[in-house]
Design an enzyme around this catalytic site. Structure first.
Site, PDB file in Angstrom:
ATOM      1  N   ARG A 114      51.581  52.420  38.776  1.00  7.68           N
ATOM      2  CA  ARG A 114      50.747  51.843  39.830  1.00  7.68           C
ATOM      3  C   ARG A 114      50.505  50.360  39.592  1.00  7.68           C
ATOM      4  O   ARG A 114      50.830  49.819  38.537  1.00  7.68           O
ATOM      5  CB  ARG A 114      49.413  52.596  39.912  1.00  7.68           C
ATOM      6  CG  ARG A 114      48.579  52.552  38.634  1.00  7.68           C
ATOM      7  CD  ARG A 114      47.357  53.458  38.722  1.00  7.68           C
ATOM      8  NE  ARG A 114      46.561  53.466  37.507  1.00  7.68           N
ATOM      9  CZ  ARG A 114      45.530  52.653  37.269  1.00  7.68           C
ATOM     10  NH1 ARG A 114      45.164  51.743  38.174  1.00  7.68           N
ATOM     11  NH2 ARG A 114      44.855  52.725  36.141  1.00  7.68           N
ATOM     12  N   LYS A 132      49.983  50.777  34.390  1.00  7.61           N
ATOM     13  CA  LYS A 132      49.292  49.986  35.404  1.00  7.61           C
ATOM     14  C   LYS A 132      49.560  48.506  35.136  1.00  7.61           C
ATOM     15  O   LYS A 132      49.363  48.028  34.019  1.00  7.61           O
ATOM     16  CB  LYS A 132      47.794  50.297  35.371  1.00  7.61           C
ATOM     17  CG  LYS A 132      46.927  49.381  36.216  1.00  7.61           C
ATOM     18  CD  LYS A 132      46.078  48.504  35.329  1.00  7.61           C
ATOM     19  CE  LYS A 132      45.259  47.521  36.127  1.00  7.61           C
ATOM     20  NZ  LYS A 132      44.542  46.557  35.244  1.00  7.61           N
ATOM     21  N   HIS A 144      55.850  60.391  26.204  1.00  3.39           N
ATOM     22  CA  HIS A 144      54.796  61.349  26.527  1.00  3.39           C
ATOM     23  C   HIS A 144      53.394  60.869  26.160  1.00  3.39           C
ATOM     24  O   HIS A 144      53.187  60.185  25.171  1.00  3.39           O
ATOM     25  CB  HIS A 144      55.022  62.714  25.849  1.00  3.39           C
ATOM     26  CG  HIS A 144      55.869  62.679  24.624  1.00  3.39           C
ATOM     27  ND1 HIS A 144      56.982  63.464  24.474  1.00  3.39           N
ATOM     28  CD2 HIS A 144      55.793  61.942  23.501  1.00  3.39           C
ATOM     29  CE1 HIS A 144      57.546  63.224  23.313  1.00  3.39           C
ATOM     30  NE2 HIS A 144      56.844  62.304  22.698  1.00  3.39           N
ATOM     31  N   TYR A 147      49.165  55.649  27.717  1.00  5.85           N
ATOM     32  CA  TYR A 147      48.661  54.748  28.753  1.00  5.85           C
ATOM     33  C   TYR A 147      49.003  53.311  28.380  1.00  5.85           C
ATOM     34  O   TYR A 147      48.609  52.823  27.310  1.00  5.85           O
ATOM     35  CB  TYR A 147      47.145  54.870  28.919  1.00  5.85           C
ATOM     36  CG  TYR A 147      46.587  53.808  29.843  1.00  5.85           C
ATOM     37  CD1 TYR A 147      46.877  53.834  31.206  1.00  5.85           C
ATOM     38  CD2 TYR A 147      45.809  52.762  29.353  1.00  5.85           C
ATOM     39  CE1 TYR A 147      46.398  52.849  32.058  1.00  5.85           C
ATOM     40  CE2 TYR A 147      45.324  51.777  30.201  1.00  5.85           C
ATOM     41  CZ  TYR A 147      45.622  51.823  31.550  1.00  5.85           C
ATOM     42  OH  TYR A 147      45.156  50.845  32.391  1.00  5.85           O
ATOM     43  N   TYR A 168      40.472  46.876  28.386  1.00  8.02           N
ATOM     44  CA  TYR A 168      39.245  46.572  29.131  1.00  8.02           C
ATOM     45  C   TYR A 168      38.048  46.625  28.195  1.00  8.02           C
ATOM     46  O   TYR A 168      37.843  47.621  27.489  1.00  8.02           O
ATOM     47  CB  TYR A 168      39.088  47.590  30.264  1.00  8.02           C
ATOM     48  CG  TYR A 168      37.913  47.362  31.184  1.00  8.02           C
ATOM     49  CD1 TYR A 168      37.672  46.126  31.763  1.00  8.02           C
ATOM     50  CD2 TYR A 168      37.054  48.412  31.497  1.00  8.02           C
ATOM     51  CE1 TYR A 168      36.604  45.927  32.620  1.00  8.02           C
ATOM     52  CE2 TYR A 168      35.986  48.233  32.361  1.00  8.02           C
ATOM     53  CZ  TYR A 168      35.757  46.983  32.918  1.00  8.02           C
ATOM     54  OH  TYR A 168      34.693  46.791  33.770  1.00  8.02           O
ATOM     55  N   ARG A 221      44.874  52.221   8.978  1.00  7.80           N
ATOM     56  CA  ARG A 221      44.253  53.552   8.994  1.00  7.80           C
ATOM     57  C   ARG A 221      43.762  53.854   7.585  1.00  7.80           C
ATOM     58  O   ARG A 221      44.280  53.303   6.603  1.00  7.80           O
ATOM     59  CB  ARG A 221      45.253  54.609   9.451  1.00  7.80           C
ATOM     60  CG  ARG A 221      46.428  54.794   8.511  1.00  7.80           C
ATOM     61  CD  ARG A 221      47.511  55.691   9.081  1.00  7.80           C
ATOM     62  NE  ARG A 221      48.543  55.931   8.082  1.00  7.80           N
ATOM     63  CZ  ARG A 221      49.814  56.191   8.367  1.00  7.80           C
ATOM     64  NH1 ARG A 221      50.209  56.237   9.633  1.00  7.80           N
ATOM     65  NH2 ARG A 221      50.687  56.422   7.410  1.00  7.80           N
TER      66      ARG A 221
END
Length: 237
Positions: A114, A132, A144, A147, A168, A221
């Protein structure tokens, strides 16, 4: 009551007219060499174009000036709006809005592209991937559960399962840049703004909030500690 019945009848008539237009569009596409598998259950707006040799499966919705190239396969339960799909692409049960998919790429199942995402050619976008406002380079793979938002990804980059660009901060959006040939391990968080260099390697499970130079490996980590016999002690309690 009569007024409500009149409104209902008007809506029904409009839907029947639109259904007839869809069927007519599908019949015309068949004549033009597009394989529409089920003309009664495929919904393609009049202003959409589809190239020779493409195959459209049932329960597909294509709208708002979408342009589809030749030899494209769109599998069931896909939705395309304001999209450009180049030659040889396969789309499997996915949603593509205001975005471009380059030649010979594979999208889906259950992907969502999108907000001006641009997938370059020979890319692989897999299960439950959302992008996005992202540029995704030639031959790159994101197979898989990932985002990528507000990102610029180079060529032949590989993303492991569960990667997230944290773009964000509650007020502003920031971009993530990933250079050619980088390898991003599973469950990596990329805290934008951040730049990952060419051929860099990001270890699985890392949270990356600093730039990584070309060819470097970044690991962020806690270190693992093994305690001998503690597992047996727990089970024997």
């Amino acid at each position: 009551m009569r007024k409500q019945e009149g409104v209902f009848m008007d809506c029904t008539d409009q839907m029947l007219e639109r259904k007839e237009a869809w069927v007519l569009k599908n019949e015309n596409l068949l004549k033009q060499g597009v394989f529409v598998m089920d003309i009664n259950n495929t919904y393609i707006d009049e202003d959409c174009t589809i190239g020779l040799g493409s195959t459209i499966y049932p329960n597909v919705w294509i709208e708002k000036g979408t342009v589809i190239g030749e030899n494209v396969t769109i599998l069931p339960n896909s939705f395309l709006s304001h999209a450009t799909i180049e030659n040889g692409v396969t789309i499997d049960s996915s949603k593509i809005v205001d975005s471009i998919v380059g030649e010979n790429s594979v999208v889906g199942p259950m992907s969502h592209l999108r907000n001006h995402t641009h997938i370059k050619g020979d890319a692989r976008i897999g299960n439950f991937v959302e992008m996005k406002n992202t540029n995704f380079g030639l031959g790159s793979k994101c197979a898989h559960l990932t985002y990528l938002g507000d990102s610029d990804v180079g060529e032949k980059v590989n993303f492991g399962c569960g990667v997230v660009t944290v773009n964000y901060d509650g007020k502003n959006k920031f971009r993530t840049v990933v250079g050619d040939g980088a390898f991003v391990g599973s469950n990596v968080n990329l805290i934008a703004p951040v730049t990952i260099g060419k051929n860099a390697l990001l270890a699985a499970g890392s949270t990356i909030n600093k730039d990584v130079e070309d060819g470097a490996m970044a690991i962020a980590r806690p270190f693992q500690e093994n305690k001998p016999e503690k597992g047996n002690e727990y089970k024997n309690k």
